[in-house]
Design a protein around this motif. Structure first.
Motif, PDB file in Angstrom:
ATOM      1  N   UNK A   5       0.819  -1.207   0.000  1.00  0.00           N
ATOM      2  CA  UNK A   5       0.000   0.000   0.000  1.00  0.00           C
ATOM      3  C   UNK A   5       0.852   1.257   0.000  1.00  0.00           C
ATOM      4  N   UNK A   6       0.307   2.311  -0.602  1.00  0.00           N
ATOM      5  CA  UNK A   6       0.988   3.604  -0.601  1.00  0.00           C
ATOM      6  C   UNK A   6       0.944   4.217   0.794  1.00  0.00           C
ATOM      7  N   UNK A   7       1.983   4.968   1.175  1.00  0.00           N
ATOM      8  CA  UNK A   7       1.917   5.697   2.450  1.00  0.00           C
ATOM      9  C   UNK A   7       0.783   6.710   2.401  1.00  0.00           C
ATOM     10  N   UNK A   8       0.132   6.901   3.532  1.00  0.00           N
ATOM     11  CA  UNK A   8      -1.059   7.753   3.580  1.00  0.00           C
ATOM     12  C   UNK A   8      -0.767   9.183   3.169  1.00  0.00           C
ATOM     13  N   UNK A   9       0.456   9.663   3.424  1.00  0.00           N
ATOM     14  CA  UNK A   9       0.769  11.064   3.137  1.00  0.00           C
ATOM     15  C   UNK A   9       1.481  11.256   1.803  1.00  0.00           C
ATOM     16  N   UNK A  10       1.520  10.212   0.957  1.00  0.00           N
ATOM     17  CA  UNK A  10       2.227  10.316  -0.322  1.00  0.00           C
ATOM     18  C   UNK A  10       1.475  11.224  -1.281  1.00  0.00           C
ATOM     19  N   UNK A  11       2.151  12.259  -1.788  1.00  0.00           N
ATOM     20  CA  UNK A  11       1.569  13.188  -2.750  1.00  0.00           C
ATOM     21  C   UNK A  11       2.169  13.027  -4.136  1.00  0.00           C
ATOM     22  N   UNK A  12       3.388  12.516  -4.206  1.00  0.00           N
ATOM     23  CA  UNK A  12       4.068  12.370  -5.490  1.00  0.00           C
ATOM     24  C   UNK A  12       4.587  10.943  -5.620  1.00  0.00           C
ATOM     25  N   UNK A  13       4.884  10.550  -6.858  1.00  0.00           N
ATOM     26  CA  UNK A  13       5.267   9.158  -7.135  1.00  0.00           C
ATOM     27  C   UNK A  13       6.567   8.757  -6.450  1.00  0.00           C
ATOM     28  N   UNK A  14       7.546   9.664  -6.410  1.00  0.00           N
ATOM     29  CA  UNK A  14       8.826   9.309  -5.788  1.00  0.00           C
ATOM     30  C   UNK A  14       8.640   8.972  -4.320  1.00  0.00           C
ATOM     31  N   UNK A  15       7.840   9.749  -3.609  1.00  0.00           N
ATOM     32  CA  UNK A  15       7.556   9.472  -2.203  1.00  0.00           C
ATOM     33  C   UNK A  15       6.903   8.099  -2.065  1.00  0.00           C
ATOM     34  N   UNK A  16       5.922   7.858  -2.885  1.00  0.00           N
ATOM     35  CA  UNK A  16       5.185   6.587  -2.854  1.00  0.00           C
ATOM     36  C   UNK A  16       6.114   5.393  -3.027  1.00  0.00           C
ATOM     37  N   UNK A  17       6.949   5.433  -4.070  1.00  0.00           N
ATOM     38  CA  UNK A  17       7.755   4.251  -4.378  1.00  0.00           C
ATOM     39  C   UNK A  17       8.988   4.115  -3.499  1.00  0.00           C
ATOM     40  N   UNK A  18       9.595   5.202  -3.084  1.00  0.00           N
ATOM     41  CA  UNK A  18      10.764   5.085  -2.207  1.00  0.00           C
ATOM     42  C   UNK A  18      10.385   4.462  -0.869  1.00  0.00           C
ATOM     43  N   UNK A  19       9.165   4.751  -0.395  1.00  0.00           N
ATOM     44  CA  UNK A  19       8.696   4.116   0.839  1.00  0.00           C
ATOM     45  C   UNK A  19       8.274   2.687   0.581  1.00  0.00           C
TER      46      UNK A  19
ATOM     47  N   UNK B  77       7.221  24.750   7.483  1.00  0.00           N
ATOM     48  CA  UNK B  77       5.847  24.815   7.988  1.00  0.00           C
ATOM     49  C   UNK B  77       4.998  23.689   7.410  1.00  0.00           C
ATOM     50  N   UNK B  78       5.291  23.309   6.159  1.00  0.00           N
ATOM     51  CA  UNK B  78       4.495  22.271   5.489  1.00  0.00           C
ATOM     52  C   UNK B  78       5.417  21.283   4.789  1.00  0.00           C
ATOM     53  N   UNK B  79       6.121  20.439   5.546  1.00  0.00           N
ATOM     54  CA  UNK B  79       6.939  19.423   4.882  1.00  0.00           C
ATOM     55  C   UNK B  79       6.045  18.522   4.040  1.00  0.00           C
ATOM     56  N   UNK B  80       6.498  18.196   2.825  1.00  0.00           N
ATOM     57  CA  UNK B  80       5.641  17.436   1.930  1.00  0.00           C
ATOM     58  C   UNK B  80       6.487  16.689   0.911  1.00  0.00           C
ATOM     59  N   UNK B  81       5.817  15.779   0.217  1.00  0.00           N
ATOM     60  CA  UNK B  81       6.411  15.077  -0.930  1.00  0.00           C
ATOM     61  C   UNK B  81       7.651  14.274  -0.555  1.00  0.00           C
TER      62      UNK B  81
END
Length: 607
Positions: free
Chosen positions: A37-51, A167-171
C-alpha cells in the motif's frame, strides 16, 4: 582460476578471473521489506515508491531514515558531487550541525530565519541552533586561517545534513525538515575573481546534473535571505515540482519569483476624463463590478473588463523581529498576487491577509471598496501603498471610492493619486512577454536541485573577513555560495524515472545494476543463478540475487518495485539452455544462451 567469494547469506559464489572478493547481496538477507500500500501522506510518485520499495522510512513529518537500498543511492549521488567538486579544485571540510547563536546573530540571520530555524539551549542556557546553512561558519574559518591575497582564490565545500523547520513538509524527500545538502563557498579578493569562481561552480553543476541524467534548466532566480547579487537555480523539469518557472523561445528562463515586469510607458493624461464617483451597490468582487459597469455605465468603444479595474489587496506584514505594519498592493483586477513572488519580494518578512480585527483598526479602509484615496504613507490610514509596474503614470482605472457600494471611474495614476512605490508580485501568465523581448513566456514546473549565488561581501563584512591585497591594503573578501540538494536529487531521479510499477533507476545511481532471479525450486536453476551472479559480480557489476523461497509472481513484482536496471531471470527456459535478460527502463526482454548471459548484460551496462 576460480576465486571463491562468500555471499551475504553464507553461500560461496565463484567469480571468474578476478582478484579479490566480489560480494553478492542475497535478497533473503537484505534489510528490506516491500509494501503493498501507498503511504497515507504520499503526494508524489517518488515518495510513494521510495517508501513502498523500502528505500526510506518515515520517522516524523519531513524526517526520514535511510535503509540500505536508499543509502546506496544517496552515496552514489554524493560520489558524483564529490568527484565534480574535487575536479574543479574545491576542497572538502565538515562542520558540525549543532552551532552557536552568535555568528548568526552577527549576520542578522538568527532573526531573519524566523520560525524556519531549529533553536535550542544547552545545559548552560546558551542559545544554539541546528544549521540550516553554513555561510557564517565558512567565513569565520577562512578568516581564522587566511590573511593574504596570496591565499586566494579558495573554494571549500561540505556534504552535510541541514535542518529547516518547514511549515508544510511534503512530498517525502523533496521538502523535508532534515536533508542532505552539498554547500560550497568561494573566496576571492575582488569581483573579477568572484565571477570566475561562480563560472567554475556553474560548469561543475552542469557536469553533476548531466551525470544524474535529469532534464534540467538553469533559470534566473532571486537571492532571498541569502543575499547577494547574481543568482541562478538548476531546476529538474518535472510536473511534480513545486517551483514554477518560465522560458521563452529566445532563451530567457527564470523562476517566477525572478520575473520582472517593465513599467509601462507614461501616458499623457491631459485630455483624460475627470474622475467620477458612481454607485455600484453589491459589487465587492471584480466580477460583480465588471457586470454592473457594463450594465449601468457602458463605454462607447468596447466592454469593460477586469483589466480596467484596479484591485487593492491589503496585507499585514510581520518582520522577523515581530514588528507588524500594513501594506496595500494595487494591481490590475485581472491579476492575482502570486504568494511566492510576494514572499520573495518581502523576505525575510512575511505577509498575511487583513482580518476583521485589522480592518476594525483601520476604519478608513472599506472592505471590498478600497481605493487609493485611503492609502499611502501620507494618508490618515498610514497604510503603505505599492502598485504593480503596469499601474504607471497616466493609466486610467476603475477602483474603489472608499465608500460602501461606490467606485470611481477614470482615476488616473499621477493625476489623481500617487503610490508610494512599485512592487512586482502579480502572477505571471502563459503568453506574457519575456522581460528581455525574446518572445512569449511558457510556464512549466520543476524541482529545485541546485542554487548558486554571488554573495558578494555581505557575510565577509559582517564577520570581518579581510585580507591584505597586492598593495598591502586591507580589503574585504568577496564570496560565492553554491548548494546542491543531495537527498532531494535521490527523490528527483526517482520521480523522473519511476512508472506505475515501481522505481526504475539509471545505471549510475542504481543500488545494484543487476538483479538475478531464480523462478523455480530446481537445484540446477539455483546453481545456474548463483553461478551467473558470481560471474556478473566478477566483471565489476553490483549484483542483487533474489534467492527467496517466493513465487515467481512475487519476485517479478518486487523486481519492478525495487527498480534495478537489468534483471536476469533463470526459469523454465533453462531446460533449453537459455535465460531471460530484462531491461527495466525500456521493458525489453530477450532470451540468451546461458553462456552468453554475462556478455549480454555487459553490453547493456557498458561494463
Amino acid at each position: 582460476a576460480w576465486n571463491q567469494t562468500r555471499g551475504a547469506g553464507g553461500v560461496e559464489f565463484p567469480c571468474l578471473g578476478q582478484e579479490g572478493p566480489h560480494v553478492i547481496t542475497r535478497l533473503s538477507q537484505l534489510f528490506v521489506r516491500t509494501l503493498r500500500d501507498d503511504p497515507a501522506d504520499a503526494e508524489v510518485s517518488s515518495h510513494r515508491w521510495l517508501v513502498r520499495a523500502g528505500y526510506v522510512r518515515r520517522v516524523a513529518p519531513g524526517i526520514y531514515s535511510w535503509l540500505p537500498l536508499g543509502l546506496k543511492v544517496l552515496q552514489k549521488v554524493e560520489a558524483i558531487v564529490r568527484e565534480e567538486m574535487e575536479a574543479m579544485g574545491a576542497q572538502e571540510v565538515r562542520f558540525p550541525a549543532l552551532l552557536p547563536r552568535e555568528p548568526y546573530e552577527t549576520t542578522g540571520r538568527w532573526t531573519e530565519y524566523g520560525e524556519n530555524l531549529f533553536r535550542l539551549r544547552d545545559r548552560r542556557d546558551a542559545d544554539m541552533l541546528l544549521g540550516p546553512t553554513h555561510e557564517e561558519m565558512f567565513t569565520l574559518m577562512v578568516g581564522d586561517l587566511y590573511s593574504s591575497y596570496k591565499d586566494l582564490p579558495l573554494s571549500l565545500y561540505q556534504i552535510q545534513t541541514k535542518y529547516r523547520d518547514e511549515a508544510r513538509p511534503r512530498a517525502g524527500l523533496l521538502r523535508g525538515r532534515e536533508f542532505v545538502m552539498k554547500d560550497s563557498y568561494s573566496f576571492d579578493v575582488d569581483d573579477a575573481g568572484l565571477a570566475a569562481s561562480y563560472q567554475a561552480h556553474r560548469d561543475a553543476y552542469i557536469r553533476i546534473f548531466d551525470r544524474l541524467g535529469l532534464e534540467y534548466v538553469i533559470v534566473k532566480a532571486t537571492s532571498g535571505a541569502m543575499g547577494g547579487s547574481a543568482s541562478e537555480e538548476f531546476l529538474a523539469v518535472l510536473p511534480a515540482g513545486e517551483d514554477t518557472f518560465v522560458r521563452s523561445p529566445g532563451g530567457y528562463a527564470a523562476n517566477v519569483e525572478a520575473v520582472t515586469v517593465a513599467p509601462a510607458p507614461a501616458i499623457d493624461f491631459t485630455d483624460a476624463p475627470e474622475a467620477t464617483v458612481v454607485d455600484t451597490p453589491g459589487t465587492p468582487t471584480i466580477a460583480s463590478l465588471v457586470a454592473v459597469l457594463n450594465a449601468e455605465y457602458p463605454r462607447g468603444d468596447r466592454e469593460w473588463t477586469a483589466a480596467d479595474t484596479l484591485k487593492n489587496v491589503v496585507l499585514k506584514v510581520t518582520e522577523p523581529t515581530g514588528e507588524t505594519w500594513p501594506l496595500a498592493i494595487g494591481l490590475p483586477g485581472d491579476r492575482e498576487v502570486d504568494p511566492k513572488r510576494l514572499e520573495a519580494a518581502l523576505a525575510p518578512a512575511e505577509a498575511a491577509p487583513f482580518e476583521e480585527a485589522d480592518f476594525a483598526a483601520h476604519l478608513a479602509l472599506v472592505k471590498g471598496y478600497i481605493g487609493p484615496g485611503a492609502l499611502g504613507k501620507e494618508s490618515p490610514s498610514k497604510v503603505k501603498y505599492l502598485v504593480d509596474p503596469r499601474v504607471s503614470s497616466g493609466t486610467s482605472w476603475v477602483t474603489g471610492a472608499d465608500e460602501q457600494g461606490r467606485h470611481v471611474l477614470h482615476l488616473v495614476t499621477g493625476r489623481d493619486f500617487t503610490p508610494d512605490g512599485f512592487i512586482d508580485v502579480a502572477e505571471v501568465r502563459e503568453g506574457d512577454p519575456a522581460p528581455d523581448g525574446s518572445g512569449p513566456l511558457a510556464l512549466a514546473r520543476g524541482i529545485e536541485m541546485g542554487h548558486i549565488f554571488q554573495l558578494g561581501r555581505k557575510y565577509a563584512e559582517a564577520l570581518g573577513l579581510k585580507v591584505l591585497d597586492s598593495n598591502g591594503k586591507l580589503v574585504t573578501v568577496t564570496m560565492g555560495s553554491y548548494g546542491v540538494g543531495v537527498s532531494r536529487a535521490v527523490a528527483a531521479v526517482a520521480e523522473a524515472t519511476c512508472d506505475d510499477k515501481g522505481l526504475a533507476w539509471p545505471l549510475e545511481l542504481a543500488p545494484y545494476q543487476v538483479q538475478v532471479l531464480v523462478t523455480g525450486k530446481d537445484q540446477e536453476m539455483s546453481q545456474t543463478a548463483e553461478d551467473l551472479a558470481g560471474q556478473l559480480s566478477g566483471v565489476g557489476l553490483d549484483v542483487l540475487y533474489d534467492d527467496r523461497k517466493a513465487s515467481p509472481g512475487v519476485k517479478f513484482t518486487d523486481a519492478e518495485v525495487l527498480g534495478m536496471p537489468i534483471a536476469v531471470v533463470v526459469g523454465r527456459g533453462l531446460k533449453n539452455g537459455v535465460v531471460e535478460v530484462r531491461n527495466r527502463r525500456t521493458g525489453e526482454r530477450r532470451e540468451v544462451p546461458v553462456a552468453e548471459a554475462v556478455t549480454a548484460v555487459r553490453e547493456l551496462t557498458g561494463r
